[in-house]
Design a protein around this motif. Sequence first.
Motif: not given
Length: 648
Positions: A36-51
């Motif tokens: 991961x190099x883009x923080x937005x990509x990191x947050x989006x995938x992380x948010x899926x796990x949160x859901x």
Amino acid sequence: MQVGAAVRPAFARDTASHVTAAACDLCSAWLGCGVARDIDDLRRVHQLLVSSLDKLNKKGNTTLIYNESMATLEKLSILKAWAEVYIVAMVSNDSAPGSYVRQLDTKPFNNKAELAKWRNKVLQNNNQIDNATQEEDDEEYGDFESKGESLLKLVEPELESLGDNWLAALKDHALLSLPPEFASQLPHGGGAFYSAETAEASRAHYVRAWPSLLYAAALRYNANFRDIPSTNSDDNQNTDNTVDNRSNKTENGNFEFFEPVDERFHLLFGICMEALCAQRDMSDNDTVSVLLALVTLLDAPENRARLLKDSPLKQEGKVGVIGVPKGLGVNGDTLLVKSLTAMSELTSLTSPQGALSLLPTILYLATEVLKESKGEPVVSEAGILLLQHCAECKRAALLPDTKERHAQLLQSALAKLVESVKTEAAEQRMEAITGARGMAAVLGRAAPAPALHYPCINHFRQCLDTRDNDAFAACCGVLRGVWGGGGGGGGSSAVSWWARALGARVVARAAAARRPADASHVRAALAALAALDDLLAAAPNAPRVQLLRMLVPIVISYLRESGELVRAAPHERTLHDFALNWLMRVGPKYPQEFKTMMQQSPELRSKLEGAVKASQSARAGRTPPRPVFESRPARPTIQLKTDFSDFR
């Protein structure tokens, strides 16, 4: 990379459980691989796990399509994904005690430096320092820092509930792993993430998830237990599990987690031990996860103290560490070194009586590691250091009673070593030099016991009688520790036993090197002289003079005439140089004895004087000559076009 968009449908509420489980695996792998190099990509995938966490708090199947077993798979996959992300986050943040293991494939760990560090700790009381270089290990694992926001910061808000869920799942796993005869102990209403009807079908899902859950739970426990009230206070000691030893109550749709702090530790430690000792196959990755969890737990002094509170737990460590499969190669050696280093600290955390109760287990562990090492350098060195640490246990020497019992334990360890090197079964026999090193480590502190010293002497005699020059040199190196260390608790009397029994063999091997056949022959001679040097320093005055009268002629016989030295092979020149340096060092150290010998033997004196003069001439010949300037100036290198010779 549109990973988030690709897997988002898999997290919808009506998606089949096994699809969500696979999506969780993909997300955790992507977050943990460091691409991961883009923080937005990191947050989006992380948010899926949160859901996905919403599904954990609902009892039973969340899709109403598949059976209850699929609901277990889905929830365990969610927990496993979060566990793997948390592990990588802790490793990348350098907050995991065993973080170096995750770097072994790309950056091997320096086992020699770690052993040197441990050796220095063992020897520091004697003001001895090992000069081995210790390499620092400051590189990060992966690249999880992006615009000031780390992966660990993304995970932290969910850790409180995740930690309890990981422990609950591990408790399920422990219960489902019980043999069939203990089936009556399973909860009638099922566990945190399985129902009573699906217990059998759910076992496979727990087998897949538990190693990652165990390591993550150990990391979380170590990071969090200091904030939990302790029961170690003298003001509040009860035999029952009271509220003082419990964490805050956690509730969700699956369970009520209301466990004492010590029971959490026992759960994690017990799963580690059961996994390492059980007669079943585990993958290398699962074994590494278990060992990392164990290293993590033992890294905290508070946890080591918890371990010491319960005598049966102290006995479990020995089999667990020995049970590590050697198939892990260099990684397995690294984990073994770390585990043994941690276990060596246990005796310093308790009373003299407590240390004494630990020593039989640790001594057994050390001797078994030596036997299983088959002479492999890293493993055998770790076993020797653990044995030496036990032999020099200061805590056990504080009281007369424990000091005496400590000496008896060391004698038992010596007996075990003697038995291990003499056994007829080759696969059970300890490698000879390894056994000698183990004996030397214990002899340095064992009380005089001829019944045990003499079998050890016999073993050293067999090692010295070998025709293998390098094996002989190694044995001489071990023998130096016995002579230089005063022969153990027996002091000068024990040195006398060893000198009378073995000295003649070492002297004979040194004398046989007048005309060395090759470099290994020279190495054996140098090792013999080094051992005899130590014996010379340890001997009383009268035996010292006698030994000196034997050694000086032998060493002078190594010298070559100046003409012969020019034609000598490299190994012969090495022996000549060593002999000359030895004589130049020993002569001033024992001037009167040396002078008497030279006066009584003109031949020896003449040969030594010739070698000294030849050495001085050789050094003078290597001195660069001083430049001689001619009276006439050198011809200039730049030619002038104008002739000034007739200038007036």
